[in-house]
Write a protein that holds these residues in place. Structure first.
Motif, PDB file in Angstrom:
ATOM      1  N   GLY A  73       1.232  -1.884  -0.184  1.00 24.79           N
ATOM      2  CA  GLY A  73      -0.063   0.332   0.065  1.00 24.79           C
ATOM      3  C   GLY A  73       0.958   1.794  -0.174  1.00 24.79           C
ATOM      4  N   LEU A  74       2.182   0.936  -0.267  1.00 28.26           N
ATOM      5  CA  LEU A  74       2.735   1.673  -0.495  1.00 28.26           C
ATOM      6  C   LEU A  74       2.900   2.980  -1.488  1.00 28.26           C
ATOM      7  CD1 LEU A  74       5.835   0.650   2.116  1.00 28.26           C
ATOM      8  CD2 LEU A  74       4.111   2.561   2.697  1.00 28.26           C
ATOM      9  N   ALA A  75       2.578   2.397  -2.359  1.00 30.40           N
ATOM     10  CA  ALA A  75       3.047   2.867  -4.077  1.00 30.40           C
ATOM     11  C   ALA A  75       1.352   2.548  -4.426  1.00 30.40           C
ATOM     12  CB  ALA A  75       3.981   1.781  -4.685  1.00 30.40           C
ATOM     13  N   PRO A  76       0.549   3.372  -4.616  1.00 35.01           N
ATOM     14  CA  PRO A  76      -0.867   3.292  -5.056  1.00 35.01           C
ATOM     15  C   PRO A  76      -0.987   2.973  -6.486  1.00 35.01           C
ATOM     16  CG  PRO A  76      -0.243   5.838  -4.984  1.00 35.01           C
ATOM     17  CD  PRO A  76       1.654   4.956  -4.354  1.00 35.01           C
ATOM     18  N   LEU A  77      -1.826   1.841  -6.687  1.00 39.17           N
ATOM     19  CA  LEU A  77      -1.538   1.574  -8.251  1.00 39.17           C
ATOM     20  C   LEU A  77      -2.663   2.809  -8.823  1.00 39.17           C
ATOM     21  CD1 LEU A  77      -3.549  -2.362  -7.399  1.00 39.17           C
ATOM     22  CD2 LEU A  77      -1.476  -1.738  -7.635  1.00 39.17           C
ATOM     23  N   GLY A  78      -2.703   2.870 -10.768  1.00 39.77           N
ATOM     24  CA  GLY A  78      -3.074   3.283 -11.674  1.00 39.77           C
ATOM     25  C   GLY A  78      -4.217   2.466 -11.985  1.00 39.77           C
ATOM     26  N   ASP A  79      -3.711   1.070 -11.935  1.00 40.67           N
ATOM     27  CA  ASP A  79      -5.183   0.184 -12.293  1.00 40.67           C
ATOM     28  C   ASP A  79      -4.412  -0.975 -12.395  1.00 40.67           C
ATOM     29  OD1 ASP A  79      -6.679  -0.877 -14.435  1.00 40.67           O
ATOM     30  OD2 ASP A  79      -6.009   0.204 -16.402  1.00 40.67           O
ATOM     31  N   GLY A  80      -5.267  -2.221 -12.007  1.00 45.77           N
ATOM     32  CA  GLY A  80      -5.160  -3.381 -12.341  1.00 45.77           C
ATOM     33  C   GLY A  80      -5.908  -3.633 -10.806  1.00 45.77           C
ATOM     34  N   HIS A  81      -5.858  -4.392  -9.957  1.00 43.95           N
ATOM     35  CA  HIS A  81      -6.726  -4.336  -8.801  1.00 43.95           C
ATOM     36  C   HIS A  81      -5.700  -5.726  -7.243  1.00 43.95           C
ATOM     37  CE1 HIS A  81      -6.707  -8.489 -11.206  1.00 43.95           C
ATOM     38  NE2 HIS A  81      -6.453  -9.333  -9.649  1.00 43.95           N
ATOM     39  N   LEU A  82      -6.210  -5.439  -6.366  1.00 45.20           N
ATOM     40  CA  LEU A  82      -5.180  -6.189  -4.968  1.00 45.20           C
ATOM     41  C   LEU A  82      -6.422  -6.615  -4.432  1.00 45.20           C
ATOM     42  CD1 LEU A  82      -2.648  -6.957  -3.902  1.00 45.20           C
ATOM     43  CD2 LEU A  82      -2.785  -4.770  -2.934  1.00 45.20           C
ATOM     44  N   ASP A  91      -7.713   0.247  -2.057  1.00 43.39           N
ATOM     45  CA  ASP A  91      -8.445   1.552  -1.059  1.00 43.39           C
ATOM     46  C   ASP A  91      -8.073   1.575   0.322  1.00 43.39           C
ATOM     47  OD1 ASP A  91      -8.862   2.844  -3.722  1.00 43.39           O
ATOM     48  OD2 ASP A  91     -11.366   1.894  -3.451  1.00 43.39           O
ATOM     49  N   THR A  92      -7.835   0.487   1.087  1.00 44.41           N
ATOM     50  CA  THR A  92      -7.205   0.180   2.531  1.00 44.41           C
ATOM     51  C   THR A  92      -6.090   1.184   2.709  1.00 44.41           C
ATOM     52  OG1 THR A  92      -8.443  -2.030   2.138  1.00 44.41           O
ATOM     53  CG2 THR A  92      -6.931  -1.563   4.042  1.00 44.41           C
ATOM     54  N   PRO A  93      -5.785   1.466   3.655  1.00 48.23           N
ATOM     55  CA  PRO A  93      -4.746   2.191   3.999  1.00 48.23           C
ATOM     56  C   PRO A  93      -3.775   1.292   4.230  1.00 48.23           C
ATOM     57  CG  PRO A  93      -6.056   3.045   5.491  1.00 48.23           C
ATOM     58  CD  PRO A  93      -6.773   2.449   3.847  1.00 48.23           C
ATOM     59  N   PRO A  94      -2.264   1.514   3.588  1.00 46.43           N
ATOM     60  CA  PRO A  94      -1.297   0.231   4.780  1.00 46.43           C
ATOM     61  C   PRO A  94      -1.599   0.225   5.771  1.00 46.43           C
ATOM     62  CG  PRO A  94      -0.084   1.955   3.680  1.00 46.43           C
ATOM     63  CD  PRO A  94      -1.106   2.293   3.530  1.00 46.43           C
ATOM     64  N   GLU A  95      -1.666   0.963   7.038  1.00 45.73           N
ATOM     65  CA  GLU A  95      -2.171   0.031   8.102  1.00 45.73           C
ATOM     66  C   GLU A  95      -3.422  -0.020   8.892  1.00 45.73           C
ATOM     67  OE1 GLU A  95      -3.899   4.234   8.045  1.00 45.73           O
ATOM     68  OE2 GLU A  95      -2.137   3.662   7.369  1.00 45.73           O
ATOM     69  N   ALA A  96      -3.705  -0.007   7.831  1.00 44.46           N
ATOM     70  CA  ALA A  96      -5.121  -1.424   8.647  1.00 44.46           C
ATOM     71  C   ALA A  96      -4.789  -3.077   6.799  1.00 44.46           C
ATOM     72  CB  ALA A  96      -6.203  -0.436   7.772  1.00 44.46           C
ATOM     73  N   ARG A  97      -3.506  -3.113   6.294  1.00 44.93           N
ATOM     74  CA  ARG A  97      -4.054  -3.923   5.627  1.00 44.93           C
ATOM     75  C   ARG A  97      -3.047  -4.831   6.433  1.00 44.93           C
ATOM     76  NH1 ARG A  97      -2.142  -2.593  -0.567  1.00 44.93           N
ATOM     77  NH2 ARG A  97      -3.357  -0.417  -0.616  1.00 44.93           N
ATOM     78  N   PRO A  98      -3.748  -6.898   6.397  1.00 43.16           N
ATOM     79  CA  PRO A  98      -3.367  -7.865   7.102  1.00 43.16           C
ATOM     80  C   PRO A  98      -2.119  -7.886   6.632  1.00 43.16           C
ATOM     81  CG  PRO A  98      -4.769  -8.222   5.346  1.00 43.16           C
ATOM     82  CD  PRO A  98      -4.671  -6.903   5.557  1.00 43.16           C
ATOM     83  N   VAL A  99      -1.205  -7.225   6.957  1.00 41.92           N
ATOM     84  CA  VAL A  99      -0.005  -7.412   6.051  1.00 41.92           C
ATOM     85  C   VAL A  99       1.420  -7.181   6.864  1.00 41.92           C
ATOM     86  CG1 VAL A  99       2.562  -6.480   4.040  1.00 41.92           C
ATOM     87  CG2 VAL A  99      -0.547  -6.540   3.662  1.00 41.92           C
ATOM     88  N   GLY A 100       2.430  -8.092   7.108  1.00 41.87           N
ATOM     89  CA  GLY A 100       3.610  -9.034   7.649  1.00 41.87           C
ATOM     90  C   GLY A 100       4.879  -7.701   6.762  1.00 41.87           C
ATOM     91  N   VAL A 101       5.768  -6.978   6.472  1.00 42.07           N
ATOM     92  CA  VAL A 101       6.855  -6.635   6.465  1.00 42.07           C
ATOM     93  C   VAL A 101       7.969  -7.090   6.851  1.00 42.07           C
ATOM     94  CG1 VAL A 101       7.953  -4.843   4.748  1.00 42.07           C
ATOM     95  CG2 VAL A 101       5.534  -5.101   4.991  1.00 42.07           C
ATOM     96  N   VAL A 102       8.538  -7.512   6.077  1.00 40.87           N
ATOM     97  CA  VAL A 102      10.208  -7.698   6.247  1.00 40.87           C
ATOM     98  C   VAL A 102      11.397  -6.603   5.604  1.00 40.87           C
ATOM     99  CG1 VAL A 102      12.356  -9.297   7.316  1.00 40.87           C
ATOM    100  CG2 VAL A 102       9.966  -9.733   7.853  1.00 40.87           C
ATOM    101  N   PHE A 103      11.473  -6.065   5.689  1.00 39.97           N
ATOM    102  CA  PHE A 103      12.835  -4.568   5.131  1.00 39.97           C
ATOM    103  C   PHE A 103      13.913  -5.342   4.969  1.00 39.97           C
ATOM    104  CE2 PHE A 103       9.442  -2.019   7.381  1.00 39.97           C
ATOM    105  CZ  PHE A 103       8.821  -1.643   5.945  1.00 39.97           C
ATOM    106  N   GLN A 104      14.332  -4.914   4.104  1.00 36.72           N
ATOM    107  CA  GLN A 104      16.292  -5.324   3.608  1.00 36.72           C
ATOM    108  C   GLN A 104      16.982  -4.870   4.800  1.00 36.72           C
ATOM    109  OE1 GLN A 104      17.597  -4.065   0.007  1.00 36.72           O
ATOM    110  NE2 GLN A 104      19.944  -3.973   0.325  1.00 36.72           N
ATOM    111  N   ASP A 105      17.112  -3.761   5.484  1.00 32.01           N
ATOM    112  CA  ASP A 105      17.975  -3.980   6.655  1.00 32.01           C
ATOM    113  C   ASP A 105      17.119  -3.312   8.163  1.00 32.01           C
ATOM    114  OD1 ASP A 105      19.852  -2.446   5.226  1.00 32.01           O
ATOM    115  OD2 ASP A 105      18.629  -0.774   4.328  1.00 32.01           O
ATOM    116  N   TYR A 106      15.530  -4.150   8.063  1.00 30.80           N
ATOM    117  CA  TYR A 106      14.770  -4.673   9.355  1.00 30.80           C
ATOM    118  C   TYR A 106      14.239  -3.870   9.825  1.00 30.80           C
ATOM    119  CZ  TYR A 106      18.179  -8.665   8.288  1.00 30.80           C
ATOM    120  OH  TYR A 106      18.497  -9.665   7.584  1.00 30.80           O
TER     121      TYR A 106
END
Length: 371
Positions: A73-82, A91-106
């Motif tokens: 959710g950090l790059a908005p979709l111009g088209d397509g679906h998720l 249209d769900t904001p990043p903080e409300a998505r059931p998504v966990g992220v492990v970043f490259q530098d943690y």
């Protein structure tokens, strides 16, 4: 997050791409990620069932990180679906998505202990401090870090920090786990150990995991399926074995260590558009790829007359470099190719840049398949 994206000019066509738009699983991930960033555009379809580990593999600037940012959710979709488990996240904001992220530098919080880093997500989800810390302790124990609960990130090793970051992502019970080059910051020895641990944890993960990497070994070991992205488009998709056996672009062939050519097959002969014919053991008709490993190439100072190899080309040594315990020769001429040989063989042939040699490959050591 990761690399900046730019067009790589691969020229891959849609006909060369394995279909990424198969029927979406009942649960899991169903996405078509379309992101327009002016000079660069991404258009990639991704599907994965719960329990799948999907690796996005490609060169720097291919669009892997943009795809990951779109899923987060950090790059908005111009088209397509998720859609995730049948629910649209477009249209769900990043903080409300059931998504966990492990970043490259943690990106662990430096002022918090390992325990409180892991407890942060559950606290944001409404758990009390005691409940969140109890849950975090359970996750640290599963990661083999129960004895490091009070340790701040600066005192953790790279492998320990990676496991804390993974625990922090999993503690929120995500339905989609995103891993952005999770092993890139580790040294070679630590990477080997942590890769094995990460494989075990991903095998136990019941939702969808998407791994972004440019390292083919990470992708081959950790993923159930690969999607290779070049220039913002998927150029190949399949299991690690399928992709390794039948590369469809020079980038993939280089990653898996194969010489790759494209031409037109007529029986056991594949005629290249800008080169000689290659005799193969496979019987095909029509557009075809031919691949063979550098180890299948034998070099001779004089044109071989006693060899059973049906493919013989006059080439010039463009360069030599160490490749593990062998020497890899970069060869140009009738057929540009790479050849692997022992140090002793290179010395006996007196190989050096500029010298002319003959390269031979047996038909049985080539692999031809439809383009």
């Amino acid at each position: 997050m990761g690399d900046a994206d730019s067009t790589d000019g691969s020229g891959a066509t849609a006909s060369a791409v394995a279909s990424a738009t198969s029927a979406a699983p009942a649960g899991g991930l169903d996405a078509r990620l379309v992101v327009d960033r002016g000079a660069f555009s991404l258009d990639v379809a991704l599907t994965a069932a719960p329990g799948d580990v999907l690796a996005l593999l490609g060169p720097n600037g291919a669009g892997k990180t943009t795809a990951l940012r779109a899923l987060a959710g950090l790059a908005p979709l111009g088209d397509g679906h998720l859609r995730l488990d049948g629910r649209s996240l477009r249209d769900t904001p990043p903080e409300a998505r059931p998504v966990g992220v492990v970043f490259q530098d943690y990106l662990l919080f430096p002022h918090l202990s390992a325990l409180d880093n892991v407890a942060f997500g559950p606290r944001c989800q409404g758990l009390s401090k005691a409940e969140a810390r109890a849950l975090a302790a359970t996750w640290l124990d599963r990661m083999g870090l129960a004895g490091h609960a009070s340790v701040k990130p600066r005192r953790l090793s790279g492998g320990q920090a990676q496991r804390v970051a993974l625990a922090r992502a999993l503690a929120t019970r995500p339905r989609l786990l995103l891993l952005d080059e999770p092993l890139a910051a580790l040294d070679a020895r630590t990477r080997l150990d942590v890769r094995a641990q990460l494989r075990r944890h991903l095998a136990e993960f019941e939702a969808v995991a998407v791994l972004v990497t440019h390292d083919p070994l990470d992708a081959m070991v950790l993923a159930d399926r690969l999607v290779v992205i070049e220039g913002g488009r998927a150029v190949q998709e399949g299991t690690p074995g399928e992709v390794a056996r039948r590369p469809r672009t020079d980038y993939i062939a280089h990653l898996v260590g194969l010489n790759l050519y494209k031409g037109h097959a007529d029986g056991h002969t594949v005629r290249l558009a800008d080169g000689p014919a290659i005799i193969t053991a496979d019987d095909l008709t029509g557009p075809a790829f031919v691949a063979f490993p550098p180890g299948a190439v034998t070099l001779h100072r004089d044109r071989p007359t006693q060899s059973s190899a049906r493919n013989v080309w006059r080439v010039r040594v463009a360069g030599l470099e160490s490749h593990g315990d062998q020497i890899r020769a970069d060869l140009t001429g009738e057929l540009p190719l790479a050849a692997d040989l022992t140090t002793v063989a290179a010395a006996e042939l007196d190989l050096h840049p500029g010298v002319t040699v003959w390269a031979s490959v047996k038909a049985a050591q080539t692999h031809a398949y439809p383009a």
